[in-house]
Design an enzyme around this catalytic site. Structure first.
Site, PDB file in Angstrom:
ATOM      1  N   ALA A 112      40.081 -42.124-106.765  1.00  0.00           N
ATOM      2  CA  ALA A 112      40.008 -42.704-105.426  1.00  0.00           C
ATOM      3  C   ALA A 112      41.163 -42.213-104.554  1.00  0.00           C
ATOM      4  O   ALA A 112      42.124 -41.618-105.049  1.00  0.00           O
ATOM      5  CB  ALA A 112      40.032 -44.218-105.533  1.00  0.00           C
ATOM      6  N   GLY A 172      31.476 -48.069-109.284  1.00  0.00           N
ATOM      7  CA  GLY A 172      31.528 -48.122-110.740  1.00  0.00           C
ATOM      8  C   GLY A 172      30.215 -48.570-111.357  1.00  0.00           C
ATOM      9  O   GLY A 172      29.799 -48.055-112.404  1.00  0.00           O
ATOM     10  N   GLU A 203      37.608 -48.059-114.183  1.00  0.00           N
ATOM     11  CA  GLU A 203      38.782 -48.789-113.703  1.00  0.00           C
ATOM     12  C   GLU A 203      38.482 -49.124-112.245  1.00  0.00           C
ATOM     13  O   GLU A 203      38.649 -48.307-111.357  1.00  0.00           O
ATOM     14  CB  GLU A 203      40.011 -47.885-113.860  1.00  0.00           C
ATOM     15  CG  GLU A 203      41.308 -48.648-113.894  1.00  0.00           C
ATOM     16  CD  GLU A 203      41.960 -48.674-112.534  1.00  0.00           C
ATOM     17  OE1 GLU A 203      41.780 -49.696-111.852  1.00  0.00           O
ATOM     18  OE2 GLU A 203      42.625 -47.691-112.181  1.00  0.00           O
ATOM     19  N   LEU A 204      37.978 -50.363-112.052  1.00  0.00           N
ATOM     20  CA  LEU A 204      37.417 -50.717-110.740  1.00  0.00           C
ATOM     21  C   LEU A 204      38.266 -51.777-110.045  1.00  0.00           C
ATOM     22  O   LEU A 204      39.437 -51.936-110.340  1.00  0.00           O
ATOM     23  CB  LEU A 204      35.958 -51.155-110.943  1.00  0.00           C
ATOM     24  CG  LEU A 204      35.134 -50.181-111.826  1.00  0.00           C
ATOM     25  CD1 LEU A 204      33.767 -50.732-112.122  1.00  0.00           C
ATOM     26  CD2 LEU A 204      35.035 -48.796-111.177  1.00  0.00           C
ATOM     27  N   THR A 240      45.851 -52.900-107.899  1.00  0.00           N
ATOM     28  CA  THR A 240      46.685 -53.973-108.457  1.00  0.00           C
ATOM     29  C   THR A 240      47.405 -54.778-107.364  1.00  0.00           C
ATOM     30  O   THR A 240      48.250 -55.623-107.682  1.00  0.00           O
ATOM     31  CB  THR A 240      47.760 -53.373-109.386  1.00  0.00           C
ATOM     32  OG1 THR A 240      48.467 -52.378-108.639  1.00  0.00           O
ATOM     33  CG2 THR A 240      47.174 -52.765-110.636  1.00  0.00           C
TER      34      THR A 240
HETATM   35  C1  UN1 Z   1      45.444 -48.155-108.723  1.00  0.00           C
HETATM   36  O1  UN1 Z   1      45.721 -48.884-107.789  1.00  0.00           O
HETATM   37  O2  UN1 Z   1      44.302 -47.621-108.830  1.00  0.00           O
HETATM   38  O3  UN1 Z   1      50.177 -50.561-111.329  1.00  0.00           O
HETATM   39  C2  UN1 Z   1      46.416 -47.787-109.764  1.00  0.00           C
HETATM   40  C3  UN1 Z   1      50.152 -49.910-110.292  1.00  0.00           C
HETATM   41  C4  UN1 Z   1      50.114 -48.414-110.399  1.00  0.00           C
HETATM   42  C5  UN1 Z   1      48.729 -47.905-110.541  1.00  0.00           C
HETATM   43  C6  UN1 Z   1      47.727 -48.478-109.627  1.00  0.00           C
HETATM   44  N1  UN1 Z   1      50.911 -47.989-111.503  1.00  0.00           N
HETATM   45  O4  UN1 Z   1      50.144 -50.447-109.207  1.00  0.00           O
END
Ligand code: UN1
Length: 509
Positions: A158, A244, A261-262, A296
């Site tokens: 993405a 996804g 990984e959504l 996240t």
């Molecule tokens: C994401 O937002 O797709 O933990 C990955 C985190 C980063 C990775 C995020 N190490 O925020």
């Protein structure tokens, strides 16, 4: 603005977006990459046609045997060299990430650091592709298991992590003996071109053939080609739950493997025994870092009623300090959203909050005037809401933070935290051991990532990264995630002079 960096990365202003290594081609429509920083065009990348795609697959098919036959530690050595190149180019690549995607320069550098870290991790892992040995129930027999390469791995990533997420998959897949085909985001095509060039140079310097690392460029259609293609053993996809689900169904239909990984809907629980200073730092960075465009990112704060007003005040005060503007200027905390569509989604979300009865404590808005010409800069939002609102149940990729009040015991907060469809990251702020341990127990957070006294974002590459429920269940990056990129084989060897059957079965001839 970025000319010097593009030159250092060997990128022209008009680039072919399909590559099998040293060969670059691409007959499809040209995609213009606009920087959300200033709205200017950075360059154009040609997308891949079906014919281009088939050429890539041919190269990958012929390279996969060569690569799989190279001993794993030697493959690790190639990844080590790639990591070294990234160290050299960290500043320029970090700057391109920042300029093309819009995250702060610090975060752009952080992303390249994640790439370097996963390379280091993968180099070590290349000597540790262990299987178990098992004691056989039959005399003079030995059982063990081996991990073999899968073949071709497709990577769909993405815009929000335009280089790091690919590298998590790429570094592990490569040491596992797989060849890789990457479809990056059409919103950040130059970042993808830059990474492919860096890796391709390393492969070329080691006289390795075309097709070990390939790049295709385009929209969902190109992603669909990968998902439908039987020749691709594993499709690793990072992005929205909507995307996804399509990938999962298409890949499952041919009984292929997918690693998903959504979306996330990440919450921090703040209990009466939280360290409030740490809470505010964790929450603000989690909510406004990357302008709320991490999977996240902190979306929800679930705060105990006894400290609710205090947290609310500290947060709204902290938000007054946030400087929004050019992400390459290190004085700013928050850059733009990726494009004006994202701004629209942000505005629609604000309307929905109001329509569902939420209260805007920090009301947001689109920034106009000097420095904001791209029309992608927005103010962060804090809203008081109920967890059950439809908009709160949805992942909006923007700096919108929801405050939710809980009463009574921490179990009530945990229930709220789990009452969403997504299950990526979660955190609790508490100095109380019982609350922390309960949160981490089987009755606690239902997410793939659960933290204590840290926010929801900023995971290290050493841990397995991914989540449950609508987040898709996949794990990338550290721990034993490498196993997803290999096929397991159980071997039983008989070194006796007879052929005893398992389970004591007699079959006399
Ligand atoms: C994401 O937002 O797709 O933990 C990955 C985190 C980063 C990775 C995020 N190490 O925020």
């Amino acid at each position: 603005m970025i000319k010097k960096e593009l030159k250092a990365l060997g990128i022209d202003l008009l680039v072919n977006g399909t590559s099998t290594g040293t060969k670059w081609f691409g007959q499809g429509e040209k995609i213009t990459s606009f920087s959300p920083v200033d709205g200017k065009s950075i360059g154009q990348v040609s997308s891949s046609t079906r014919k281009d795609y088939d050429k890539v697959l041919q190269a990958a098919e012929s390279a996969k045997k060569v690569w799989a036959d190279i001993p794993a530690p030697k493959r690790g050595e190639i990844v080590r060299q790639f990591g070294d190149k990234l160290r050299e180019l960290k500043d320029v690549l970090g700057k391109l990430v920042s300029y093309e995607m819009g995250k702060s320069y610090q975060e752009g550098l952080g992303e390249v650091q994640e790439m370097i870290d996963i390379c280091d991790f993968a180099v070590g892992q290349s000597r540790q592709l262990y299987g178990f040995t098992i004691h056989s129930e039959r005399p003079s027999h030995r059982m063990y298991e081996q991990y073999h390469p899968l073949g071709i791995v497709g990577i769909i990533s993405a815009f929000n992590f335009p280089v790091a997420v690919w590298s998590w998959n790429a570094a592990l897949a490569l040491i596992c003996g797989d060849v890789i085909i990457w479809k990056g985001s059409e919103k950040t095509p130059l970042c993808a071109v830059a990474c492919q060039k860096i890796l391709a140079d390393v492969l070329k310097a080691n006289k390795l053939p075309e097709g070990i690392s390939s790049l295709v460029t385009g929209d969902a259609e190109v992603g669909k080609w990968l998902a439908e293609d039987k020749r691709i053993a594993l499709v690793s996809a990072t992005g929205s739950t909507r995307m996804g689900k399509q990938v999962a169904v298409t890949v499952a239909n041919r009984l292929g493997r997918s690693l998903l990984e959504l979306g996330g809907n990440n919450a921090i629980i703040v209990t009466p025994q939280a360290d409030l200073k740490m809470t505010i730092i964790g929450a603000v960075f989690g909510a406004v870092g990357t302008a709320g465009q991490r999977c996240t990112s902190t979306r929800r704060l679930i705060i105990h009623k006894d400290i609710y007003e205090q947290v609310k005040k500290s947060l709204t005060d902290a938000y007054k300090q946030i400087k929004i503007g050019d992400p390459l200027n290190t004085k700013n905390h928050m850059g733009p959203l990726i494009d004006t569509d994202a701004v629209q989604n942000y505005l629609v979300a604000i309307d929905k909050i109001k329509a569902e009865g939420g209260t805007l404590l920090v009301k947001g808005g689109v920034l106009k005037g000097k420095g904001y010409e791209s029309e992608c800069y927005v103010q962060p939002v804090i809203a008081e809401v109920e967890n059950s609102y439809e908009i709160v149940q949805t992942e909006t990729f923007a700096p919108i933070l929801y405050l939710i009040k809980y009463e009574g015991e921490v179990e009530n907060a945990i229930a709220l935290q789990n009452q969403v469809a997504q299950g990526l990251s979660s955190a609790i702020m508490t100095t109380n051991l019982r609350e922390a341990e309960l949160f981490l127990s089987q009755n606690g957070s239902d997410c793939g990532i659960a933290n204590v006294n840290i926010g929801t974002s900023g995971a290290e590459i050493g841990g397995a990264f991914g989540g449950e429920k609508e987040t898709g269940g996949g794990r990338e990056s550290g721990s034993d995630s490498w196993k997803a990129y290999m096929r397991r084989q159980t071997n039983t060897i008989n070194y006796s002079t007879s052929l005893p059957l398992a389970q004591g079965i007699k079959f006399d001839l």
